[in-house]
Design a protein around this motif. Structure first.
Motif, PDB file in Angstrom:
ATOM      1  N   GLN A  70       0.780  -1.289   0.040  1.00 17.75           N
ATOM      2  CA  GLN A  70       0.052   0.059  -0.042  1.00 17.75           C
ATOM      3  C   GLN A  70       1.001   1.184   0.103  1.00 17.75           C
ATOM      4  O   GLN A  70       0.438   2.270   0.028  1.00 17.75           O
ATOM      5  N   ILE A  71       2.056   1.179   0.002  1.00 20.15           N
ATOM      6  CA  ILE A  71       3.030   2.075   0.153  1.00 20.15           C
ATOM      7  C   ILE A  71       2.787   3.145  -1.355  1.00 20.15           C
ATOM      8  O   ILE A  71       3.100   2.371  -2.071  1.00 20.15           O
ATOM      9  N   PRO A  72       2.605   4.414  -1.039  1.00 20.90           N
ATOM     10  CA  PRO A  72       2.562   5.168  -2.355  1.00 20.90           C
ATOM     11  C   PRO A  72       3.871   5.099  -3.275  1.00 20.90           C
ATOM     12  O   PRO A  72       4.801   4.913  -2.731  1.00 20.90           O
ATOM     13  N   GLU A  73       3.434   4.937  -4.568  1.00 26.25           N
ATOM     14  CA  GLU A  73       4.492   4.911  -5.563  1.00 26.25           C
ATOM     15  C   GLU A  73       5.687   5.819  -5.429  1.00 26.25           C
ATOM     16  O   GLU A  73       5.453   6.787  -4.948  1.00 26.25           O
ATOM     17  N   GLY A  74       6.926   5.195  -5.549  1.00 22.35           N
ATOM     18  CA  GLY A  74       8.143   5.939  -5.485  1.00 22.35           C
ATOM     19  C   GLY A  74       8.520   6.616  -4.111  1.00 22.35           C
ATOM     20  O   GLY A  74       9.566   7.466  -3.914  1.00 22.35           O
ATOM     21  N   GLU A  75       8.021   6.139  -3.053  1.00 22.72           N
ATOM     22  CA  GLU A  75       8.626   6.640  -1.822  1.00 22.72           C
ATOM     23  C   GLU A  75       9.777   6.101  -1.206  1.00 22.72           C
ATOM     24  O   GLU A  75       9.943   4.792  -1.133  1.00 22.72           O
ATOM     25  N   ALA A  76      10.572   6.835  -0.499  1.00 18.68           N
ATOM     26  CA  ALA A  76      11.873   6.184  -0.075  1.00 18.68           C
ATOM     27  C   ALA A  76      11.677   5.887   1.415  1.00 18.68           C
ATOM     28  O   ALA A  76      11.315   7.016   2.005  1.00 18.68           O
ATOM     29  N   TRP A 113      12.041  -4.939   0.617  1.00 17.20           N
ATOM     30  CA  TRP A 113      10.634  -5.471   0.263  1.00 17.20           C
ATOM     31  C   TRP A 113       9.698  -4.442  -0.367  1.00 17.20           C
ATOM     32  O   TRP A 113       8.996  -4.787  -1.312  1.00 17.20           O
ATOM     33  N   VAL A 114      10.041  -3.080  -0.506  1.00 17.84           N
ATOM     34  CA  VAL A 114       9.405  -2.370  -1.178  1.00 17.84           C
ATOM     35  C   VAL A 114       9.660  -2.357  -2.613  1.00 17.84           C
ATOM     36  O   VAL A 114       8.878  -2.498  -3.535  1.00 17.84           O
ATOM     37  N   MET A 115      11.131  -2.469  -2.839  1.00 20.60           N
ATOM     38  CA  MET A 115      11.581  -2.323  -4.193  1.00 20.60           C
ATOM     39  C   MET A 115      11.151  -3.758  -4.771  1.00 20.60           C
ATOM     40  O   MET A 115      10.944  -3.800  -6.161  1.00 20.60           O
ATOM     41  N   SER A 116      11.374  -4.905  -4.078  1.00 19.71           N
ATOM     42  CA  SER A 116      11.053  -6.381  -5.032  1.00 19.71           C
ATOM     43  C   SER A 116      10.246  -7.022  -3.858  1.00 19.71           C
ATOM     44  O   SER A 116      10.838  -7.754  -2.889  1.00 19.71           O
ATOM     45  N   PRO A 117       8.849  -6.696  -3.834  1.00 19.16           N
ATOM     46  CA  PRO A 117       7.825  -7.335  -2.932  1.00 19.16           C
ATOM     47  C   PRO A 117       7.996  -8.815  -2.852  1.00 19.16           C
ATOM     48  O   PRO A 117       7.566  -9.506  -1.792  1.00 19.16           O
ATOM     49  N   HIS A 118       8.243  -9.512  -4.072  1.00 15.68           N
ATOM     50  CA  HIS A 118       8.537 -11.074  -3.966  1.00 15.68           C
ATOM     51  C   HIS A 118       9.447 -11.310  -2.881  1.00 15.68           C
ATOM     52  O   HIS A 118       9.567 -12.791  -2.549  1.00 15.68           O
ATOM     53  N   HIS A 119      10.578 -10.532  -2.589  1.00  9.97           N
ATOM     54  CA  HIS A 119      11.312 -10.997  -1.293  1.00  9.97           C
ATOM     55  C   HIS A 119      10.617 -10.809  -0.068  1.00  9.97           C
ATOM     56  O   HIS A 119      11.364 -10.839   0.981  1.00  9.97           O
ATOM     57  N   PHE A 129       8.758   7.763   5.919  1.00  3.01           N
ATOM     58  CA  PHE A 129       9.216   8.144   4.365  1.00  3.01           C
ATOM     59  C   PHE A 129       9.295   9.478   4.241  1.00  3.01           C
ATOM     60  O   PHE A 129       8.912  10.461   4.956  1.00  3.01           O
ATOM     61  N   LYS A 130      10.327   9.900   3.124  1.00  4.38           N
ATOM     62  CA  LYS A 130      10.361  10.941   2.602  1.00  4.38           C
ATOM     63  C   LYS A 130       9.743  11.052   1.510  1.00  4.38           C
ATOM     64  O   LYS A 130       9.660  10.311   0.361  1.00  4.38           O
ATOM     65  N   VAL A 131       8.697  11.817   1.375  1.00  7.58           N
ATOM     66  CA  VAL A 131       7.644  12.132   0.340  1.00  7.58           C
ATOM     67  C   VAL A 131       8.658  12.690  -0.819  1.00  7.58           C
ATOM     68  O   VAL A 131       9.131  13.787  -0.857  1.00  7.58           O
ATOM     69  N   SER A 132       8.746  11.736  -2.023  1.00  3.16           N
ATOM     70  CA  SER A 132       9.607  12.530  -3.012  1.00  3.16           C
ATOM     71  C   SER A 132       8.869  13.261  -3.895  1.00  3.16           C
ATOM     72  O   SER A 132       9.299  14.598  -4.103  1.00  3.16           O
TER      73      SER A 132
END
Lengths: 266, 138
Positions: A136-142, A209-215, A255-258
């Motif tokens: 559910q993390i909004p796209e592109g958040e670090a 996990w955010v960058m590759s959810p299958h991990h 998160f830091k909103v990009s």
């Protein structure tokens, strides 16, 4: 609903417009505010009892920390939440959390989705697994920081003057019928008599996990006594899904909103 | 049609006193106080919107808004001379456009909102420029 808008101490707020919104006005206003909040629709959480578990309480502590000017109102709400529980647990948000908060624009807490209490045969370790849905993390958040939070109760009756070694792993590969492949994240020695929230830093794991959810295969914890005997986390006082609501394990990410959400001119 | 308008403009530009007849300094300052540009209260109550089941905090926020006539912006750096220069420059760029200062926020504050998402996760998010703290003529 009241006809008037009240501030915290039930006085009618001076020179606010006092009239009930008509239905279509209310719907227009709702659409307007949702667009300002950047939400496609109003969320419909299924709050059987989740509303009062540990994660909202922790987040309310954080909210309370940053909304000093509304502190009086917030304490009211916070006490209302806390008054629902018999035990007043120790303060949730720590100084570390507040420092994480300073350079974050968004904080999300995640309820623990699943929990396997693997009470396995003696030659294999006891352990407990946790899983969190970060999709559910909004796209592109670090993720600037992330913690796994676990409540430990005092168990000095059963383990007098005993210490435990609590170890947190990231599950790397699951093996049916065998122990999973694990990556050690942190080990911590604790007294059996200690009570309170344990925070484990899982920033790197969360980013993976955010960058590759299958991990995202979750976390595992195991506990050993000082003489190396593996015991179940529950015996060691670690609260799981069957424990008190306000002590449920959860995860929190800062998160830091990009991209800055620009409001359309109205 | 543009033809007619151009004709009108031609009339207008041939009578300089007409241009000079634009709003004089005095007109600006005579704006009635009650319509002068200022901040107006507007409170958005999440409870009144029926959202207290998913917004944990705050109960609402004082959004406010700016409205009112923009009096001649005779503040520190925008004195009559500077204003005349700005007016002239704008006029040179776009003769038809009579620049008029507009009443808009000069100070905006953020709020933080704590709410549940569809999966009962909890989100604490800062939203910039949500509360109008001061208005002015731009």
């Amino acid at each position: 609903g009241s006809n008037y808008l009240f501030d915290g101490n039930n006085d009618i707020h001076p020179n606010f417009v006092h009239r009930r919104l008509r239905t279509h006005e209310k719907r227009e206003m709702q659409k307007e505010i949702l667009s300002i909040l950047g939400l496609p629709h109003r969320p419909r959480p299924h709050l059987s009892h989740d509303k009062y578990n540990s994660a909202p309480l922790f987040m309310l502590d954080l909210y309370n920390t940053i909304s000093n000017e509304e502190k009086t109102d917030m304490e009211g709400i916070l006490d209302q939440y806390k008054s629902m529980f018999t035990t007043q647990g120790p303060p949730l948000a720590t100084f570390q959390d507040s420092t994480f908060l300073n350079d974050a624009d968004m904080v999300m807490s995640f309820v623990n989705l699943v929990e396997y209490d693997r009470e396995l045969s003696p030659q294999r370790r006891h352990h407990k697994e946790f899983k969190f849905n970060l999709s559910q993390i909004p796209e592109g958040e670090a993720v600037t920081a992330s913690e796994f939070r676990l409540y430990k109760e005092c168990v000095s009756q059963a383990f007098k003057n005993e210490t435990f070694l609590i170890t947190v792993y990231q599950v790397v590969q699951e093996r049916p019928g065998r122990d999973a492949d694990l990556f050690l994240l942190e080990s911590r020695k604790l007294w059996a008599a200690e009570e309170g929230w344990l925070e484990f830093d899982i920033t790197a794991t969360s980013n993976l996990w955010v960058m590759s959810p299958h991990h995202n295969l979750g976390l595992q914890i195991s506990v050993e006594t000082s003489n190396g005997r593996s015991i179940s986390p529950k015996e060691a006082g670690l609260v799981g899904r069957d424990g008190a609501l306000e002590k449920q394990p959860f995860m929190v990410a800062f998160f830091k909103v990009s991209e800055v959400h620009i409001r359309s001119v109205r | 049609s543009t033809g007619k308008r151009r004709q009108q403009n031609r009339n207008r530009s041939t009578q300089p006193q007409e241009a000079a007849k634009g709003p004089g300094i005095s007109d600006y300052n005579s704006s009635d106080q009650k319509t002068a540009c200022r901040k107006h209260e507007l409170y958005v109550s999440f409870r009144e919107l029926g959202w207290q089941d998913w917004i944990i905090a705050p109960e609402g926020y004082a959004a406010n808004y700016c409205d009112g006539e923009c009096s001649f912006p005779l503040n520190a750096h925008m004195n009559a001379t500077n204003h005349a220069i700005v007016q002239t420059l704008v006029h040179l760029m776009n003769p038809e456009n009579v620049p008029k200062p507009c009443c808009a926020p000069t100070k905006l504050h953020a709020i933080s909102v704590l709410y549940f998402d569809d999966n009962s996760n909890v989100i604490l998010k800062k939203y910039k420029n949500m509360v109008v703290r001061a208005c002015g003529c731009h």
